[in-house]
Motif scaffolding. Structure first.
Motif, PDB file in Angstrom:
ATOM      1  N   SER A  76       0.823  -1.209   0.000  1.00  0.00           N
ATOM      2  CA  SER A  76       0.000   0.000   0.000  1.00  0.00           C
ATOM      3  C   SER A  76       0.857   1.258   0.000  1.00  0.00           C
ATOM      4  N   TRP A  77       1.967   1.231   0.733  1.00  0.00           N
ATOM      5  CA  TRP A  77       2.857   2.397   0.774  1.00  0.00           C
ATOM      6  C   TRP A  77       3.591   2.575  -0.551  1.00  0.00           C
ATOM      7  N   ILE A  78       4.076   1.466  -1.106  1.00  0.00           N
ATOM      8  CA  ILE A  78       4.789   1.530  -2.388  1.00  0.00           C
ATOM      9  C   ILE A  78       3.855   1.982  -3.506  1.00  0.00           C
ATOM     10  N   ALA A  79       2.575   1.611  -3.419  1.00  0.00           N
ATOM     11  CA  ALA A  79       1.606   1.987  -4.453  1.00  0.00           C
ATOM     12  C   ALA A  79       1.502   3.491  -4.617  1.00  0.00           C
ATOM     13  N   LEU A  80       1.753   4.231  -3.533  1.00  0.00           N
ATOM     14  CA  LEU A  80       1.622   5.688  -3.577  1.00  0.00           C
ATOM     15  C   LEU A  80       2.966   6.385  -3.773  1.00  0.00           C
ATOM     16  N   ARG A  81       3.987   5.621  -4.144  1.00  0.00           N
ATOM     17  CA  ARG A  81       5.330   6.192  -4.278  1.00  0.00           C
ATOM     18  C   ARG A  81       5.383   7.281  -5.335  1.00  0.00           C
ATOM     19  N   SER A  82       4.630   7.123  -6.420  1.00  0.00           N
ATOM     20  CA  SER A  82       4.664   8.106  -7.503  1.00  0.00           C
ATOM     21  C   SER A  82       3.718   9.273  -7.266  1.00  0.00           C
ATOM     22  N   VAL A  83       2.934   9.217  -6.192  1.00  0.00           N
ATOM     23  CA  VAL A  83       1.996  10.298  -5.871  1.00  0.00           C
ATOM     24  C   VAL A  83       2.618  11.150  -4.777  1.00  0.00           C
ATOM     25  N   LYS A  84       3.040  12.336  -5.125  1.00  0.00           N
ATOM     26  CA  LYS A  84       3.787  13.162  -4.183  1.00  0.00           C
ATOM     27  C   LYS A  84       2.886  13.899  -3.197  1.00  0.00           C
ATOM     28  N   ARG A  85       1.638  14.168  -3.602  1.00  0.00           N
ATOM     29  CA  ARG A  85       0.769  14.934  -2.706  1.00  0.00           C
ATOM     30  C   ARG A  85      -0.210  14.006  -1.989  1.00  0.00           C
ATOM     31  N   ASP A  86      -0.546  14.369  -0.757  1.00  0.00           N
ATOM     32  CA  ASP A  86      -1.550  13.654   0.038  1.00  0.00           C
ATOM     33  C   ASP A  86      -1.202  12.179   0.232  1.00  0.00           C
ATOM     34  N   ARG A  87       0.078  11.850   0.245  1.00  0.00           N
ATOM     35  CA  ARG A  87       0.436  10.435   0.368  1.00  0.00           C
ATOM     36  C   ARG A  87       0.008   9.863   1.713  1.00  0.00           C
ATOM     37  N   ALA A  88       0.246  10.622   2.779  1.00  0.00           N
ATOM     38  CA  ALA A  88      -0.126  10.148   4.110  1.00  0.00           C
ATOM     39  C   ALA A  88      -1.640  10.030   4.245  1.00  0.00           C
ATOM     40  N   ARG A  89      -2.367  10.998   3.683  1.00  0.00           N
ATOM     41  CA  ARG A  89      -3.826  10.952   3.771  1.00  0.00           C
ATOM     42  C   ARG A  89      -4.400   9.801   2.959  1.00  0.00           C
ATOM     43  N   ASN A  90      -3.798   9.521   1.821  1.00  0.00           N
ATOM     44  CA  ASN A  90      -4.305   8.463   0.948  1.00  0.00           C
ATOM     45  C   ASN A  90      -3.858   7.068   1.358  1.00  0.00           C
ATOM     46  N   TYR A  91      -2.894   6.989   2.282  1.00  0.00           N
ATOM     47  CA  TYR A  91      -2.375   5.673   2.649  1.00  0.00           C
ATOM     48  C   TYR A  91      -3.446   4.739   3.213  1.00  0.00           C
ATOM     49  N   PRO A  92      -4.315   5.209   4.132  1.00  0.00           N
ATOM     50  CA  PRO A  92      -5.380   4.304   4.606  1.00  0.00           C
ATOM     51  C   PRO A  92      -6.292   3.834   3.479  1.00  0.00           C
ATOM     52  N   TYR A  93      -6.514   4.689   2.473  1.00  0.00           N
ATOM     53  CA  TYR A  93      -7.346   4.284   1.338  1.00  0.00           C
ATOM     54  C   TYR A  93      -6.648   3.189   0.527  1.00  0.00           C
ATOM     55  N   ALA A  94      -5.331   3.326   0.376  1.00  0.00           N
ATOM     56  CA  ALA A  94      -4.577   2.305  -0.353  1.00  0.00           C
ATOM     57  C   ALA A  94      -4.592   0.981   0.397  1.00  0.00           C
ATOM     58  N   VAL A  95      -4.446   1.039   1.722  1.00  0.00           N
ATOM     59  CA  VAL A  95      -4.492  -0.181   2.529  1.00  0.00           C
ATOM     60  C   VAL A  95      -5.844  -0.869   2.374  1.00  0.00           C
ATOM     61  N   ALA A  96      -6.915  -0.089   2.488  1.00  0.00           N
ATOM     62  CA  ALA A  96      -8.258  -0.660   2.352  1.00  0.00           C
ATOM     63  C   ALA A  96      -8.471  -1.246   0.965  1.00  0.00           C
ATOM     64  N   SER A  97      -7.952  -0.584  -0.057  1.00  0.00           N
ATOM     65  CA  SER A  97      -8.131  -1.041  -1.433  1.00  0.00           C
ATOM     66  C   SER A  97      -7.409  -2.357  -1.679  1.00  0.00           C
ATOM     67  N   VAL A  98      -6.156  -2.436  -1.251  1.00  0.00           N
ATOM     68  CA  VAL A  98      -5.381  -3.664  -1.434  1.00  0.00           C
ATOM     69  C   VAL A  98      -5.980  -4.793  -0.601  1.00  0.00           C
ATOM     70  N   LEU A  99      -6.457  -4.459   0.601  1.00  0.00           N
ATOM     71  CA  LEU A  99      -7.062  -5.473   1.470  1.00  0.00           C
ATOM     72  C   LEU A  99      -8.331  -6.046   0.848  1.00  0.00           C
ATOM     73  N   VAL A 100      -9.206  -5.167   0.342  1.00  0.00           N
ATOM     74  CA  VAL A 100     -10.464  -5.630  -0.247  1.00  0.00           C
ATOM     75  C   VAL A 100     -10.208  -6.354  -1.570  1.00  0.00           C
ATOM     76  N   GLY A 101      -9.476  -5.684  -2.476  1.00  0.00           N
ATOM     77  CA  GLY A 101      -9.227  -6.280  -3.782  1.00  0.00           C
ATOM     78  C   GLY A 101      -8.429  -7.565  -3.693  1.00  0.00           C
ATOM     79  N   GLY A 102      -7.366  -7.558  -2.887  1.00  0.00           N
ATOM     80  CA  GLY A 102      -6.543  -8.742  -2.759  1.00  0.00           C
ATOM     81  C   GLY A 102      -7.177  -9.800  -1.884  1.00  0.00           C
TER      82      GLY A 102
END
Length: 240
Positions: A76-102
């Motif tokens: 989830s953290w690596i997924a946002l590596r190319s996104v420079k803005r709002d990375r910390a805010r979007n991290y929980p969304y990435a975790v939830a997305s990988v958790l649900v999808g995976g």
């Protein structure tokens, strides 16, 4: 049965790598990042080789769950590596997305298709989880980057979401078209090299391709839905 690769022969794999690094250096394409990535890849694979050797013999569900949790947060953290803005805010969304999808696809494949016994059989569960989470990671990364590019261009959420979803599907769609014609994917190749019948290996690869497609699509969709809701809440707060 495929022969074990001696370490002195494995060095030959670095020859084309060095050629590419020289080209990147000559063309000023950020060779340092590639070298760090290659060094991390080698170190991480060596470490995971030793770790999995222990895990496969232990066959303890809590160890498997701990490894999956670590993979989830790292992907989830690596997924946002190319996104420079709002990375910390979007991290929980990435975790939830990988958790649900995976999580959904991993459960369906390991319990529905394979019928693992025990359910956590690490020799199968962990490699499949790695494939699933990496597919989710790439899909979320592409979706996030494209979404913010479109938003910065002035696109509304629905249009930006549509463009982002299309971008997220490009790699897996290319794989679907190419498999069996241009390429023989990793799992099938590994099984064939190990002496498994190509017809049996093809069944496993069908399962893997379905798993990759569905997990990537679900992860990208959940991520875009979550950041869309976040954008709406932010806009409403600003108006209030």
């Amino acid at each position: 049965m495929a022969d074990v690769i001696p370490l002195h022969r494995l060095v030959f794999a670095l020859v084309p790598v060095l050629i590419v690094l020289v080209l990147m250096f000559r063309w000023s394409l950020g060779v340092r990042s590639a070298m760090v990535g290659l060094a991390r890849m080698i170190l991480q694979l060596l470490l995971v080789g030793y770790l999995l050797g222990y895990v496969f013999t232990a066959e303890t569900p809590w160890i498997v769950i701990a490894i999956l949790t670590m993979m989830l947060f790292a992907a989830s953290w690596i997924a946002l590596r190319s996104v420079k803005r709002d990375r910390a805010r979007n991290y929980p969304y990435a975790v939830a997305s990988v958790l649900v999808g995976g999580g959904i696809t991993l459960f369906m494949m390991t319990q529905g298709v394979l019928g693992l016994s025990p359910w956590f059989a690490p020799r199968v569960f962990i490699p499949l989880a790695g494939m699933t989470f990496s597919g989710c990671m790439n899909a979320v990364s592409l979706a996030a980057e494209r979404y913010y590019v479109e938003v910065d261009r002035g696109e509304l959420h629905n249009e930006a979401r549509a463009h982002a979803m299309k971008a997220a599907f490009i790699p897996i769609t290319n794989m679907l078209f190419a498999v069996g014609i241009v390429s023989i994917p990793g799992m099938m190749t590994g099984q064939v090299l190990a002496g498994v019948s190509p017809l049996i290996a093809a069944r496993y690869q069908v399962m893997v391709m379905c798993m990759m497609f569905s997990s990537a699509g679900l992860a990208a969709a959940v991520f875009l839905w979550l950041i869309g809701r976040s954008e709406i809440r932010t806009a409403n707060s600003a108006e209030a």
